[in-house]
Design an enzyme around this catalytic site. Structure first.
Site, PDB file in Angstrom:
ATOM      1  N   TYR A  76      -1.405  -0.801  10.219  1.00 12.59           N
ATOM      2  CA  TYR A  76      -1.599  -1.284   8.791  1.00 12.59           C
ATOM      3  C   TYR A  76      -0.407  -1.042   8.144  1.00 12.59           C
ATOM      4  CZ  TYR A  76      -3.883  -1.030   4.422  1.00 12.59           C
ATOM      5  OH  TYR A  76      -4.148  -1.197   2.880  1.00 12.59           O
TER       6      TYR A  76
ATOM      7  N   VAL B  71      -8.132   2.588  -3.646  1.00 11.99           N
ATOM      8  CA  VAL B  71      -8.720   1.667  -4.665  1.00 11.99           C
ATOM      9  C   VAL B  71     -10.142   1.428  -4.404  1.00 11.99           C
ATOM     10  CG1 VAL B  71      -8.319  -0.443  -6.251  1.00 11.99           C
ATOM     11  CG2 VAL B  71      -6.348   0.560  -4.713  1.00 11.99           C
ATOM     12  N   ASP B  72     -10.905   1.633  -5.411  1.00  9.36           N
ATOM     13  CA  ASP B  72     -12.496   1.358  -5.282  1.00  9.36           C
ATOM     14  C   ASP B  72     -12.842   0.040  -4.816  1.00  9.36           C
ATOM     15  OD1 ASP B  72     -15.092   1.746  -5.540  1.00  9.36           O
ATOM     16  OD2 ASP B  72     -15.236   1.620  -7.643  1.00  9.36           O
ATOM     17  N   THR B  73     -12.650  -0.532  -3.884  1.00  6.70           N
ATOM     18  CA  THR B  73     -12.966  -1.886  -3.376  1.00  6.70           C
ATOM     19  C   THR B  73     -13.565  -1.650  -1.902  1.00  6.70           C
ATOM     20  OG1 THR B  73     -11.168  -2.486  -1.634  1.00  6.70           O
ATOM     21  CG2 THR B  73     -10.554  -2.855  -4.308  1.00  6.70           C
TER      22      THR B  73
ATOM     23  N   SER C 299       0.680  -1.264  -0.079  1.00 10.65           N
ATOM     24  CA  SER C 299       0.077  -0.163  -0.052  1.00 10.65           C
ATOM     25  C   SER C 299       0.869   1.277   0.053  1.00 10.65           C
ATOM     26  CB  SER C 299      -0.968   0.026   1.234  1.00 10.65           C
ATOM     27  OG  SER C 299      -1.357   1.183   1.353  1.00 10.65           O
TER      28      SER C 299
ATOM     29  N   LYS D  87       2.236  -2.922   6.038  1.00  9.33           N
ATOM     30  CA  LYS D  87       2.516  -2.875   4.767  1.00  9.33           C
ATOM     31  C   LYS D  87       4.196  -2.485   4.211  1.00  9.33           C
ATOM     32  CE  LYS D  87      -1.762  -3.606   3.350  1.00  9.33           C
ATOM     33  NZ  LYS D  87      -2.095  -4.912   2.873  1.00  9.33           N
TER      34      LYS D  87
ATOM     35  N   ALA E 123       2.509  -0.418   9.282  1.00  6.23           N
ATOM     36  CA  ALA E 123       3.677  -1.018   9.516  1.00  6.23           C
ATOM     37  C   ALA E 123       3.689  -2.731   8.791  1.00  6.23           C
ATOM     38  CB  ALA E 123       3.741  -1.452  11.071  1.00  6.23           C
TER      39      ALA E 123
HETATM   40  N1  LIG Z   1      -8.589  -0.830  -1.334  1.00  5.39           N
HETATM   41  C1  LIG Z   1      -7.657  -0.131  -1.193  1.00  5.39           C
HETATM   42  O1  LIG Z   1      -7.727   1.293  -1.207  1.00  5.39           O
HETATM   43  C2  LIG Z   1      -6.331  -0.551  -1.091  1.00  5.39           C
HETATM   44  C3  LIG Z   1      -5.317   0.111  -1.116  1.00  5.39           C
HETATM   45  C4  LIG Z   1      -3.851  -0.275  -0.960  1.00  5.39           C
HETATM   46  C5  LIG Z   1      -3.664  -1.660  -0.743  1.00  5.39           C
HETATM   47  N2  LIG Z   1      -4.850  -2.504  -0.553  1.00  5.39           N
HETATM   48  C6  LIG Z   1      -4.697  -3.972  -0.149  1.00  5.39           C
HETATM   49  O2  LIG Z   1      -5.249  -4.658  -1.332  1.00  5.39           O
HETATM   50  C7  LIG Z   1      -5.194  -5.980  -0.621  1.00  5.39           C
HETATM   51  C8  LIG Z   1      -6.599  -6.407  -1.091  1.00  5.39           C
HETATM   52  O3  LIG Z   1      -7.453  -5.297  -0.532  1.00  5.39           O
HETATM   53  P1  LIG Z   1      -8.994  -5.176  -1.258  1.00  5.39           P
HETATM   54  O4  LIG Z   1      -9.129  -3.465  -1.363  1.00  5.39           O
HETATM   55  O5  LIG Z   1      -9.176  -5.705  -2.468  1.00  5.39           O
HETATM   56  O6  LIG Z   1     -10.020  -5.300  -0.060  1.00  5.39           O
HETATM   57  P2  LIG Z   1     -11.164  -6.274  -0.165  1.00  5.39           P
HETATM   58  O7  LIG Z   1     -12.047  -6.079   1.032  1.00  5.39           O
HETATM   59  O8  LIG Z   1     -12.091  -5.918  -1.644  1.00  5.39           O
HETATM   60  O9  LIG Z   1     -10.598  -7.780  -0.124  1.00  5.39           O
HETATM   61  C9  LIG Z   1     -10.270  -8.297   0.576  1.00  5.39           C
HETATM   62  C10 LIG Z   1     -10.196  -9.998   0.378  1.00  5.39           C
HETATM   63  O10 LIG Z   1      -9.497 -10.606   1.321  1.00  5.39           O
HETATM   64  C11 LIG Z   1     -10.092 -11.726   1.722  1.00  5.39           C
HETATM   65  N3  LIG Z   1      -9.695 -12.122   3.234  1.00  5.39           N
HETATM   66  C12 LIG Z   1      -9.886 -11.381   4.258  1.00  5.39           C
HETATM   67  N4  LIG Z   1      -9.302 -11.896   5.422  1.00  5.39           N
HETATM   68  C13 LIG Z   1      -8.661 -13.187   4.963  1.00  5.39           C
HETATM   69  C14 LIG Z   1      -7.882 -14.003   5.318  1.00  5.39           C
HETATM   70  N5  LIG Z   1      -7.515 -14.195   6.529  1.00  5.39           N
HETATM   71  N6  LIG Z   1      -7.650 -15.121   4.517  1.00  5.39           N
HETATM   72  C15 LIG Z   1      -7.841 -15.223   3.114  1.00  5.39           C
HETATM   73  N7  LIG Z   1      -8.378 -14.171   2.591  1.00  5.39           N
HETATM   74  C16 LIG Z   1      -8.921 -13.174   3.500  1.00  5.39           C
HETATM   75  C17 LIG Z   1     -11.530 -11.287   1.834  1.00  5.39           C
HETATM   76  O11 LIG Z   1     -12.608 -12.357   1.956  1.00  5.39           O
HETATM   77  C18 LIG Z   1     -11.702 -10.291   0.589  1.00  5.39           C
HETATM   78  O12 LIG Z   1     -12.028 -11.177  -0.309  1.00  5.39           O
HETATM   79  C19 LIG Z   1      -5.204  -5.723   0.927  1.00  5.39           C
HETATM   80  O13 LIG Z   1      -4.140  -6.276   1.327  1.00  5.39           O
HETATM   81  C20 LIG Z   1      -5.203  -4.402   1.043  1.00  5.39           C
HETATM   82  O14 LIG Z   1      -4.656  -3.912   2.208  1.00  5.39           O
HETATM   83  C21 LIG Z   1      -6.147  -1.957  -0.574  1.00  5.39           C
HETATM   84  C1  LIG Z   2      -5.734   7.180   6.038  1.00  7.58           C
HETATM   85  C2  LIG Z   2      -6.528   6.130   6.459  1.00  7.58           C
HETATM   86  C3  LIG Z   2      -6.221   4.924   6.210  1.00  7.58           C
HETATM   87  C4  LIG Z   2      -7.173   3.876   6.582  1.00  7.58           C
HETATM   88  C5  LIG Z   2      -6.582   2.348   6.432  1.00  7.58           C
HETATM   89  C6  LIG Z   2      -7.628   1.816   5.571  1.00  7.58           C
HETATM   90  C7  LIG Z   2      -7.428   1.658   4.189  1.00  7.58           C
HETATM   91  C8  LIG Z   2      -6.345   1.605   3.511  1.00  7.58           C
HETATM   92  C9  LIG Z   2      -6.101   1.801   1.967  1.00  7.58           C
HETATM   93  C10 LIG Z   2      -5.057   1.688   1.424  1.00  7.58           C
HETATM   94  O1  LIG Z   2      -3.969   1.078   1.701  1.00  7.58           O
HETATM   95  C11 LIG Z   2      -4.222   3.101   1.185  1.00  7.58           C
HETATM   96  C12 LIG Z   2      -3.974   3.692   2.553  1.00  7.58           C
HETATM   97  C13 LIG Z   2      -3.361   4.876   2.955  1.00  7.58           C
HETATM   98  C14 LIG Z   2      -2.618   5.743   1.626  1.00  7.58           C
HETATM   99  C15 LIG Z   2      -1.737   6.349   2.393  1.00  7.58           C
HETATM  100  C16 LIG Z   2      -1.132   7.380   1.766  1.00  7.58           C
HETATM  101  C17 LIG Z   2      -1.797   7.855   0.288  1.00  7.58           C
HETATM  102  C18 LIG Z   2      -0.721   8.772  -0.126  1.00  7.58           C
HETATM  103  C19 LIG Z   2      -1.168   9.005  -1.459  1.00  7.58           C
HETATM  104  C20 LIG Z   2      -0.197   9.645  -2.393  1.00  7.58           C
HETATM  105  O2  LIG Z   2       0.983   9.695  -2.050  1.00  7.58           O
HETATM  106  O3  LIG Z   2      -0.636   9.985  -3.444  1.00  7.58           O
END
Ligand SMILES: NC(=O)c1ccc[n+]([C@@H]2O[C@H](COP(=O)([O-])OP(=O)(O)OC[C@H]3O[C@@H](n4cnc5c(N)ncnc54)[C@H](O)[C@@H]3O)[C@@H](O)[C@H]2O)c1
Ligand SMILES: CCCCC/C=C\C=C\[C@H](O)C/C=C\C/C=C\CCCC(=O)O
Length: 149
Positions: A43, A78-80, A30, A47, A45
């Site tokens: 979170y 990201v849009d999730t 992340s 990442k 840490a």
């Molecule tokens: N969405 C964001 O903004 C964003 C940004 C940066 C990084 N990420 C990272 O991307 C990864 C995926 O997240 P996402 O946004 O697709 O979220 P999401 O909630 O859409 O998907 C997470 C998936 O992980 C599965 N999961 C949760 N705990 C689990 C476990 N213990 N074992 C197996 N599967 C498990 C859930 O069932 C779900 O399908 C995560 O590591 C998240 O931290 C997300």
């Molecule tokens: C700020 C609240 C974070 C809450 C954690 C939950 C979701 C996390 C989603 C992603 O992993 C992204 C998290 C943080 C993004 C941090 C910095 C963004 C910097 C953007 C940039 O530099 O363009």
């Protein structure tokens, strides 16, 4: 813990010196792992740990010789479902987080997939750390590596 176990298992399976075919492992970290994230320190840490794990294995000479590349994608928001599930258990100030997300913006899943696929296809990429963010676009980060002798 899951990413560490998954990475090590994949590596054992893929390395050519253990009967595998080589290949590439792409981990998802992340943008929060690249910089400070005062609203979700734990979170952040975890990442940062994924980035260090991936880069360290990528720079291991035995892993390189065994034909496995490792890269890491660091998306901002990201849009999730994840960003819809920010709450008091995973964030120290949900209101501030919402404002921050609004300011940074949210990318589609396709942007992350494109970034991921580029790292799969480009055989010259090993140990790459790529950030993708609505605000800044896709950026390869540059972190100095001092070779271990
Ligand atoms: N969405 C964001 O903004 C964003 C940004 C940066 C990084 N990420 C990272 O991307 C990864 C995926 O997240 P996402 O946004 O697709 O979220 P999401 O909630 O859409 O998907 C997470 C998936 O992980 C599965 N999961 C949760 N705990 C689990 C476990 N213990 N074992 C197996 N599967 C498990 C859930 O069932 C779900 O399908 C995560 O590591 C998240 O931290 C997300
Ligand atoms: C700020 C609240 C974070 C809450 C954690 C939950 C979701 C996390 C989603 C992603 O992993 C992204 C998290 C943080 C993004 C941090 C910095 C963004 C910097 C953007 C940039 O530099 O363009």
């Amino acid at each position: 813990k899951g990413t560490t176990r998954g990475t090590l298992l994949a590596l054992e399976h893929m390395r050519t010196d253990k009967g595998g075919k080589g290949g590439v492992i792409i981990n998802i970290s992340s943008a929060a792992g690249l910089n400070v994230n005062p609203l979700s320190p734990v979170y952040s840490a975890t990442k940062a740990g994924i980035i260090a794990l991936t880069r360290s294995l990528a720079m291991n000479s035995e892993v390189k010789s065994a034909g496995v590349r490792l890269n890491v994608v660091c998306p901002a928001f990201v849009d999730t479902d994840l960003i819809k599930e920010i709450n008091d258990d995973n964030c120290l100030d949900v209101q501030k987080a919402s404002k921050f997300i609004e300011m940074i913006g949210v990318v589609s899943k396709e942007v992350v997939v494109d970034c991921f696929m580029e790292l799969v296809r480009d055989v010259n990429q090993n140990g790459a750390v790529v950030k993708c963010s609505k605000m800044d676009g896709t950026q390869y980060t540059s972190i100095e590596v001092k070779p271990v002798t």
